[in-house]
Design a protein around this motif. Structure first.
Motif, short mmCIF file in Angstrom:
data_model
loop_
_atom_site.label_atom_id
_atom_site.label_comp_id
_atom_site.label_asym_id
_atom_site.label_seq_id
_atom_site.Cartn_x
_atom_site.Cartn_y
_atom_site.Cartn_z
N HIS A 35 129.41 18.32 40.45
CA HIS A 35 130.76 19.40 40.12
C HIS A 35 130.90 20.14 40.53
O HIS A 35 129.36 21.67 40.94
CB HIS A 35 130.99 19.13 38.79
CG HIS A 35 131.53 18.55 37.73
ND1 HIS A 35 130.38 17.41 37.00
CD2 HIS A 35 132.32 18.02 37.29
CE1 HIS A 35 130.63 16.58 36.71
NE2 HIS A 35 132.10 17.02 37.12
N ASN A 37 132.10 23.86 41.90
CA ASN A 37 133.53 25.32 41.58
C ASN A 37 133.74 25.73 42.83
O ASN A 37 132.23 26.51 42.99
CB ASN A 37 132.51 25.79 40.02
CG ASN A 37 134.22 26.71 40.47
OD1 ASN A 37 134.43 26.61 40.46
ND2 ASN A 37 133.45 27.42 39.00
N HIS A 46 134.40 16.41 42.20
CA HIS A 46 133.54 15.51 41.45
C HIS A 46 132.59 14.56 42.80
O HIS A 46 133.67 14.13 43.03
CB HIS A 46 134.14 15.06 40.48
CG HIS A 46 132.83 14.38 39.57
ND1 HIS A 46 132.70 12.56 39.63
CD2 HIS A 46 131.61 14.39 39.30
CE1 HIS A 46 131.84 12.68 38.69
NE2 HIS A 46 131.04 13.82 38.14
N TRP A 75 134.84 25.48 32.94
CA TRP A 75 135.15 25.98 34.70
C TRP A 75 136.64 24.53 34.33
O TRP A 75 137.16 25.44 34.81
CB TRP A 75 134.56 25.27 35.68
CG TRP A 75 133.27 25.50 36.37
CD1 TRP A 75 133.26 26.85 36.08
CD2 TRP A 75 132.35 25.44 36.94
NE1 TRP A 75 131.58 27.47 36.38
CE2 TRP A 75 131.14 26.14 36.87
CE3 TRP A 75 131.50 24.01 37.29
CZ2 TRP A 75 129.90 26.06 37.31
CZ3 TRP A 75 130.75 23.62 38.07
CH2 TRP A 75 129.65 24.70 38.15
N GLN A 76 136.73 23.26 33.53
CA GLN A 76 138.15 22.84 34.06
C GLN A 76 138.97 23.74 32.94
O GLN A 76 140.02 23.70 33.62
CB GLN A 76 137.46 21.50 33.42
CG GLN A 76 136.87 20.64 34.24
CD GLN A 76 136.30 19.42 33.93
OE1 GLN A 76 136.08 19.28 32.48
NE2 GLN A 76 136.04 18.56 34.53
N SER A 77 138.73 24.41 32.10
CA SER A 77 139.72 25.00 31.13
C SER A 77 139.83 26.29 31.81
O SER A 77 141.39 26.76 31.82
CB SER A 77 139.27 25.14 29.35
OG SER A 77 137.87 26.35 30.05
N TYR A 79 140.55 26.43 35.06
CA TYR A 79 141.65 25.73 36.78
C TYR A 79 142.96 24.72 35.92
O TYR A 79 144.38 24.89 36.68
CB TYR A 79 140.80 25.11 37.41
CG TYR A 79 139.94 26.00 38.14
CD1 TYR A 79 139.69 27.43 38.22
CD2 TYR A 79 138.51 25.49 39.21
CE1 TYR A 79 138.97 27.84 38.72
CE2 TYR A 79 138.09 26.62 39.53
CZ TYR A 79 138.30 27.46 39.42
OH TYR A 79 137.33 28.28 40.51
#
Length: 83
Positions: A35, A37, A46, A75-77, A79
């Protein structure tokens, strides 16, 4: 087998992956389940595997399985908020 998860810091962004091969003779590190960022573009990529030249690595840190999952989830939450 417990993969060796690492956080790498490069000019392209923060990279989390499982270290597949680290041959001291080679000038690169092979990572799996990678992954990236990229904070400049607010983008998370990914890849199944990625080879990274050691000369591009600014810093690194070993991570546990839980640490790597928690970091990627943060990171996902950040973005991809649902609000």
């Amino acid at each position: 087998m417990n993969p060796n998860h690492v956080l790498l810091i490069t000019a392209a962004g923060y990279i989390v992956g499982s270290k597949l091969a680290n041959d001291e003779k080679k000038q690169s590190i092979l990572l799996g389940d990678v992954h990236i960022n990229n904070t400049a573009q607010r983008l998370i990529d990914h890849f199944e595997s990625l080879e990274i030249a050691k000369e591009h690595i600014i810093g690194y840190k070993s991570l546990s399985n839980d640490d790597s999952r928690n970091l990627i989830a943060r990171w996902q939450s950040d973005y991809f908020t649902t609000s």
